[in-house]
Design a protein around this motif. Sequence first.
Motif, PDB file in Angstrom:
ATOM      1  N   ALA A 177       0.882  -1.546  -0.026  1.00 29.27           N
ATOM      2  CA  ALA A 177      -0.070   0.468  -0.279  1.00 29.27           C
ATOM      3  C   ALA A 177       0.854   1.453  -0.029  1.00 29.27           C
ATOM      4  N   VAL A 178       1.888   1.011   0.106  1.00 28.29           N
ATOM      5  CA  VAL A 178       3.161   2.555   0.624  1.00 28.29           C
ATOM      6  C   VAL A 178       3.457   2.982  -0.287  1.00 28.29           C
ATOM      7  N   LYS A 179       3.487   0.924  -1.116  1.00 27.14           N
ATOM      8  CA  LYS A 179       4.473   1.521  -1.950  1.00 27.14           C
ATOM      9  C   LYS A 179       3.795   2.431  -3.735  1.00 27.14           C
ATOM     10  N   ALA A 180       2.548   2.030  -3.109  1.00 32.15           N
ATOM     11  CA  ALA A 180       1.657   2.333  -4.035  1.00 32.15           C
ATOM     12  C   ALA A 180       1.130   3.908  -3.731  1.00 32.15           C
ATOM     13  N   THR A 181       1.077   4.552  -2.921  1.00 34.75           N
ATOM     14  CA  THR A 181       0.548   6.017  -2.498  1.00 34.75           C
ATOM     15  C   THR A 181       1.861   6.938  -2.309  1.00 34.75           C
ATOM     16  N   GLY A 182       3.242   6.320  -2.189  1.00 36.77           N
ATOM     17  CA  GLY A 182       4.382   6.676  -2.622  1.00 36.77           C
ATOM     18  C   GLY A 182       4.619   7.517  -1.431  1.00 36.77           C
ATOM     19  N   HIS A 183       4.455   7.067  -0.155  1.00 41.95           N
ATOM     20  CA  HIS A 183       5.031   7.713   0.994  1.00 41.95           C
ATOM     21  C   HIS A 183       5.906   7.339   2.425  1.00 41.95           C
ATOM     22  N   SER A 184       6.214   8.660   2.733  1.00 43.35           N
ATOM     23  CA  SER A 184       7.441   7.974   3.413  1.00 43.35           C
ATOM     24  C   SER A 184       7.419   7.881   4.595  1.00 43.35           C
ATOM     25  N   VAL A 185       8.091   5.988   5.383  1.00 49.23           N
ATOM     26  CA  VAL A 185       6.802   5.581   6.468  1.00 49.23           C
ATOM     27  C   VAL A 185       7.932   6.102   7.552  1.00 49.23           C
ATOM     28  N   ILE A 186       7.775   6.744   8.713  1.00 52.47           N
ATOM     29  CA  ILE A 186       8.211   6.866   9.426  1.00 52.47           C
ATOM     30  C   ILE A 186       7.720   6.487  11.383  1.00 52.47           C
ATOM     31  N   GLY A 187       8.913   5.885  11.556  1.00 59.00           N
ATOM     32  CA  GLY A 187       8.909   5.160  12.665  1.00 59.00           C
ATOM     33  C   GLY A 187       9.280   6.497  13.787  1.00 59.00           C
ATOM     34  N   TRP A 188       9.904   5.398  14.690  1.00 59.84           N
ATOM     35  CA  TRP A 188      10.617   6.225  16.294  1.00 59.84           C
ATOM     36  C   TRP A 188      11.643   4.873  16.331  1.00 59.84           C
ATOM     37  N   ASN A 189      12.492   6.054  17.121  1.00 61.06           N
ATOM     38  CA  ASN A 189      13.175   4.597  18.810  1.00 61.06           C
ATOM     39  C   ASN A 189      12.994   5.156  19.483  1.00 61.06           C
ATOM     40  N   LYS A 190      12.474   5.811  20.599  1.00 65.17           N
ATOM     41  CA  LYS A 190      12.194   6.223  21.446  1.00 65.17           C
ATOM     42  C   LYS A 190      10.573   6.619  21.779  1.00 65.17           C
ATOM     43  N   ARG A 191      10.263   5.793  22.283  1.00 63.91           N
ATOM     44  CA  ARG A 191       8.161   5.373  22.304  1.00 63.91           C
ATOM     45  C   ARG A 191       8.058   5.534  24.453  1.00 63.91           C
ATOM     46  N   SER A 192       7.001   6.622  23.991  1.00 57.33           N
ATOM     47  CA  SER A 192       6.714   6.623  25.842  1.00 57.33           C
ATOM     48  C   SER A 192       5.713   5.827  26.919  1.00 57.33           C
ATOM     49  N   PHE A 193       4.802   5.279  25.545  1.00 62.62           N
ATOM     50  CA  PHE A 193       4.062   4.571  25.916  1.00 62.62           C
ATOM     51  C   PHE A 193       2.746   5.463  26.767  1.00 62.62           C
ATOM     52  N   ASP A 194       2.903   6.681  26.592  1.00 56.67           N
ATOM     53  CA  ASP A 194       1.907   7.224  27.026  1.00 56.67           C
ATOM     54  C   ASP A 194       0.656   7.821  26.790  1.00 56.67           C
ATOM     55  N   THR A 195      -0.356   6.757  26.564  1.00 60.15           N
ATOM     56  CA  THR A 195      -1.224   5.868  26.004  1.00 60.15           C
ATOM     57  C   THR A 195      -1.595   4.769  27.519  1.00 60.15           C
ATOM     58  N   THR A 196      -0.304   4.333  28.084  1.00 61.73           N
ATOM     59  CA  THR A 196      -0.814   3.155  29.085  1.00 61.73           C
ATOM     60  C   THR A 196       0.139   3.723  30.107  1.00 61.73           C
ATOM     61  N   ILE A 197       1.336   4.445  30.324  1.00 64.90           N
ATOM     62  CA  ILE A 197       2.098   4.140  31.454  1.00 64.90           C
ATOM     63  C   ILE A 197       1.340   5.159  32.631  1.00 64.90           C
ATOM     64  N   PRO A 198       0.927   5.314  33.750  1.00 67.01           N
ATOM     65  CA  PRO A 198       0.441   6.284  34.425  1.00 67.01           C
ATOM     66  C   PRO A 198       1.463   7.302  34.954  1.00 67.01           C
ATOM     67  N   SER A 199       2.219   6.863  34.957  1.00 66.79           N
ATOM     68  CA  SER A 199       3.254   7.378  35.429  1.00 66.79           C
ATOM     69  C   SER A 199       4.244   9.331  34.911  1.00 66.79           C
ATOM     70  N   GLU A 200       4.218  10.002  34.728  1.00 68.72           N
ATOM     71  CA  GLU A 200       4.915  11.289  34.602  1.00 68.72           C
ATOM     72  C   GLU A 200       5.883  10.825  34.473  1.00 68.72           C
ATOM     73  N   LYS A 201       7.061  10.202  35.640  1.00 70.68           N
ATOM     74  CA  LYS A 201       8.541  10.486  35.360  1.00 70.68           C
ATOM     75  C   LYS A 201       8.773   8.924  34.577  1.00 70.68           C
ATOM     76  N   VAL A 202       8.112   8.416  34.370  1.00 69.56           N
ATOM     77  CA  VAL A 202       8.459   7.220  34.396  1.00 69.56           C
ATOM     78  C   VAL A 202       8.042   7.324  32.890  1.00 69.56           C
ATOM     79  N   ILE A 203       7.798   8.258  32.440  1.00 70.59           N
ATOM     80  CA  ILE A 203       7.205   8.260  30.696  1.00 70.59           C
ATOM     81  C   ILE A 203       8.493   9.222  30.808  1.00 70.59           C
ATOM     82  N   LEU A 204       8.435  10.242  31.183  1.00 74.74           N
ATOM     83  CA  LEU A 204       9.978  11.154  30.222  1.00 74.74           C
ATOM     84  C   LEU A 204      11.118  10.148  30.449  1.00 74.74           C
ATOM     85  N   ARG A 205      11.140   9.646  32.303  1.00 74.92           N
ATOM     86  CA  ARG A 205      12.857   9.033  31.622  1.00 74.92           C
ATOM     87  C   ARG A 205      12.598   7.681  30.507  1.00 74.92           C
TER      88      ARG A 205
END
Length: 257
Positions: A177-205
Amino acid sequence: MLIRNIVNIISVIAGSLMLAAIIFDKLPWWSLFVLILIWLLITGYGVANIRSGYFLKSLSNNSKINQRKIAITFDDGPDPNTLEVLKILDKYDVKCTFFCIGKQVEKYPDILREITKKNHVIGNHTFSHDKLIDMYGTERFTNEIKDADHIIEKYTTKRPLLFRPPYGITNPNIAKAVKATGHSVIGWNKRSFDTTIPSEKVILRRITKNLKNGDVILLHDTKTITLSVLEQLLLFLQRNNFTTVTIDELFSIQAYA
């Protein structure tokens, strides 16, 4: 050559040799199941880890960059909470990249316009972000990308060329699909898990530990916990002389068609 192709070639050769050995009683029959299990584990890792490059090339960090530049990205908006995110970014004069869901754009077109008005970059995060979207066939997934492009362009006059797969999942259908649409695929290497981790300190760390030039941070502009984390992150970046740039600048690629 993609890692998937290399793994498949090695697996076929190894499987053929093992089968011959089994026929001549040199190996037990169950050894083939071990090979299949190893293949399944490697493929499963490739599906779940966008950085692996197993099915497609993704830009998850720029290790070649010499300047102290990083990119902060937000997924799943626009959302009313996005307006608070924008206020914090304004306060620190920082530009980021927002990967937007098409159906959210339909709900909050004015918030999308506000993102672009403040010169942040918009990326495509599919139209529905359905829970089972990684199970879609090639044509259906292609339409997810195109429909999100269309609705974003409708309200911004810009068609995004940056795409982030939901959940960071990749597979052969998504690659086609991405080849057909010609988009650049963007990932990450620092995932926060801010949708699941309840601690600000843990996310920030999680997102500041061993932060390096060219890193890409994943946050979500839909979560209230992200607001306090974001401000602390921006203060950390200031103290450590990091500059925040948009994805297109970090990788020297086009953001829009």
